[in-house]
Design a protein around this motif. Structure first.
Motif, short mmCIF file in Angstrom:
data_model
loop_
_atom_site.label_atom_id
_atom_site.label_comp_id
_atom_site.label_asym_id
_atom_site.label_seq_id
_atom_site.Cartn_x
_atom_site.Cartn_y
_atom_site.Cartn_z
N ARG A 7 0.86 -1.15 0.04
CA ARG A 7 -0.15 0.05 -0.03
C ARG A 7 0.81 1.29 0.01
NH1 ARG A 7 -2.12 0.50 6.10
NH2 ARG A 7 -0.63 2.37 6.46
N ILE A 8 2.31 1.35 0.23
CA ILE A 8 3.07 2.25 0.27
C ILE A 8 4.04 2.26 -0.83
CG2 ILE A 8 4.76 3.47 1.30
CD1 ILE A 8 3.65 2.62 3.98
N SER A 9 4.09 3.19 -1.66
CA SER A 9 5.04 3.30 -2.82
C SER A 9 5.45 4.96 -2.89
CB SER A 9 4.15 3.11 -4.46
OG SER A 9 3.88 1.87 -4.46
N LEU A 10 6.67 5.27 -3.36
CA LEU A 10 7.32 6.37 -3.35
C LEU A 10 7.67 6.83 -4.60
CD1 LEU A 10 10.09 5.80 -0.41
CD2 LEU A 10 7.65 6.80 -0.12
N ASP A 11 7.59 8.06 -5.16
CA ASP A 11 8.03 8.66 -6.00
C ASP A 11 9.48 8.80 -6.36
OD1 ASP A 11 5.54 8.73 -7.19
OD2 ASP A 11 5.11 10.66 -6.69
N ASP A 12 10.02 8.58 -7.34
CA ASP A 12 11.64 8.62 -7.50
C ASP A 12 11.98 10.20 -7.25
OD1 ASP A 12 11.94 6.33 -8.25
OD2 ASP A 12 11.84 6.72 -10.34
#
Length: 139
Positions: A7-12
């Motif tokens: 459920r957690i993703s980070l943008d570059d």
């Protein structure tokens, strides 16, 4: 996108990397190459972190968190810039994964009868030792 959990993703673009010179031995080469990586991640302004994860991450970060809420990780274990970048990113992901898991609540327990007896016996023995040290002879 960097996948941290399901459920957690980070943008570059949330992660800022800068390259610095590594400390320690290494001869002349270490003085002219910037192989160490300083990774910066703004914890407080990240739109992809839920509030509960953000608070736990701030607590876990400790002294690596600046007053502005920026997490600073320095990776200089390896000799190459590429491996140090991977190391810093893996450490960030591990830290966020650790913060994503809520702590288990403490369940208060009662001491066992045996532990109570052992404690009282130890207190009695200590008391007897101190009583003997007092210098008062027994009649």
């Amino acid at each position: 996108m960097i996948r941290v959990t399901h459920r957690i993703s980070l943008d570059d673009n949330e992660i800022e990397e800068s390259f610095i010179r590594a400390s320690g031995p290494g001869g002349q080469h270490v003085n002219k190459t910037e192989s160490a990586v300083q990774l910066r991640f703004d914890v407080r302004r990240s739109p992809n972190l839920p509030d509960d994860v953000r608070h736990r991450l701030e607590r876990l970060a400790g002294s690596r968190l600046t007053q502005d809420g920026v997490l600073v990780l320095v990776a200089d274990r390896h000799r190459t810039q590429v491996r140090n970048r991977q190391d810093a990113l893996e450490r960030l992901i591990d830290l966020i994964r650790e913060a994503a898991v809520p702590p288990t609540p403490r369940r208060p327990t009662k001491p066992t009868l045996g532990s109570k007896r052992r404690r009282l016996e130890a207190k009695g023995q200590r008391s007897a030792i101190k009583r003997l040290r007092s210098g008062k002879p027994d009649d």
